[in-house]
Scaffold this motif. Structure first.
Motif, short mmCIF file in Angstrom:
data_model
loop_
_atom_site.label_atom_id
_atom_site.label_comp_id
_atom_site.label_asym_id
_atom_site.label_seq_id
_atom_site.Cartn_x
_atom_site.Cartn_y
_atom_site.Cartn_z
N GLU A 1 11.22 48.98 9.17
CA GLU A 1 11.25 50.28 9.83
C GLU A 1 12.65 50.83 10.09
N GLY A 2 13.64 49.95 10.18
CA GLY A 2 14.99 50.37 10.55
C GLY A 2 15.71 51.30 9.59
N PRO A 3 15.67 51.05 8.28
CA PRO A 3 16.47 51.87 7.37
C PRO A 3 16.15 53.37 7.42
N ALA A 4 14.89 53.74 7.46
CA ALA A 4 14.54 55.17 7.50
C ALA A 4 14.99 55.79 8.82
N GLU A 5 14.85 55.04 9.91
CA GLU A 5 15.32 55.53 11.21
C GLU A 5 16.84 55.69 11.20
N ARG B 1 24.46 52.11 2.08
CA ARG B 1 24.91 50.77 2.44
C ARG B 1 24.52 50.43 3.88
N ILE B 2 24.66 51.38 4.78
CA ILE B 2 24.28 51.16 6.18
C ILE B 2 22.78 50.88 6.26
N GLN B 3 21.97 51.65 5.54
CA GLN B 3 20.53 51.41 5.51
C GLN B 3 20.23 50.01 4.96
N HIS C 1 21.87 48.49 13.95
CA HIS C 1 21.17 47.37 13.33
C HIS C 1 19.75 47.14 13.86
N ASP C 2 19.50 47.36 15.14
CA ASP C 2 18.17 47.11 15.70
C ASP C 2 17.35 48.39 15.89
#
Length: 166
Positions: free
Chosen positions: A79-83, A101-103, A57-58
């Motif tokens: 920035e989180g989803p692509a990472e 879904r996780i993204q 999540h972070d």
């Protein structure tokens, strides 16, 4: 814990290597999310997605700090989803539907309106349980979070038990 969840946990330990505070944070959020999910009766697929999202999540914090000089929630959501996708692909074993879904959850875990899905609700509650303690927030903040954020019976019970006045 399933093997791919354990591999994801190991990958995040490597990703956040040397950052004990962030590692401790996502481990605690994962444990609360996993426990709440089980006690709320999530189906196995939703539980797996929830646990992966809680671990990741972070994920956008480091990149947000480098890019924007801030770890603010909305930068993490950018920035989180692509990472997350990169890490999920490296670990392997996640379908395209699960990855999407996780993204989505990683990209919305600081958005508290229009929460759709038990995985989303539980992730937010688990993150709040940890943040309320880690940030030493006031009793008023705990009460406000209880009113505005918490919806699951288990999350409410944990919040009340953790912050009960003795």
């Amino acid at each position: 814990m399933k093997e791919r969840t354990a591999k994801l946990m190991a990958a995040m330990l490597e990703y956040d290597r040397g950052d004990v505070q962030r590692i401790q944070h996502f481990v605690k959020v994962h444990n609360f999310a996993a426990t709440i999910g089980v006690l709320e009766g999530l189906d196995e697929d939703t539980q797996d997605i929830l646990e992966a999202a809680a671990i990741l999540h972070d994920l956008g914090i480091h990149l947000s700090e480098r890019k924007y000089g801030s770890s603010a929630g909305h930068y993490q959501e950018i920035e989180g989803p692509a990472e997350a996708k990169k890490v999920l692909q490296e670990v392997g074993g996640f379908s395209e539907k699960e990855t999407e879904r996780i993204q989505y959850l990683v990209g919305h875990h600081h958005t508290y309106h229009d929460i759709q899905g038990m995985d989303y609700q539980i992730l937010v509650e688990a993150d709040f349980l940890v943040n309320l303690y880690e940030d030493s927030l006031s009793g008023e903040a705990v009460c406000a979070a209880r009113e505005r954020i918490f919806r699951t019976n288990t999350g409410l019970r944990f919040l009340d038990e953790m912050f009960a006045e003795k």
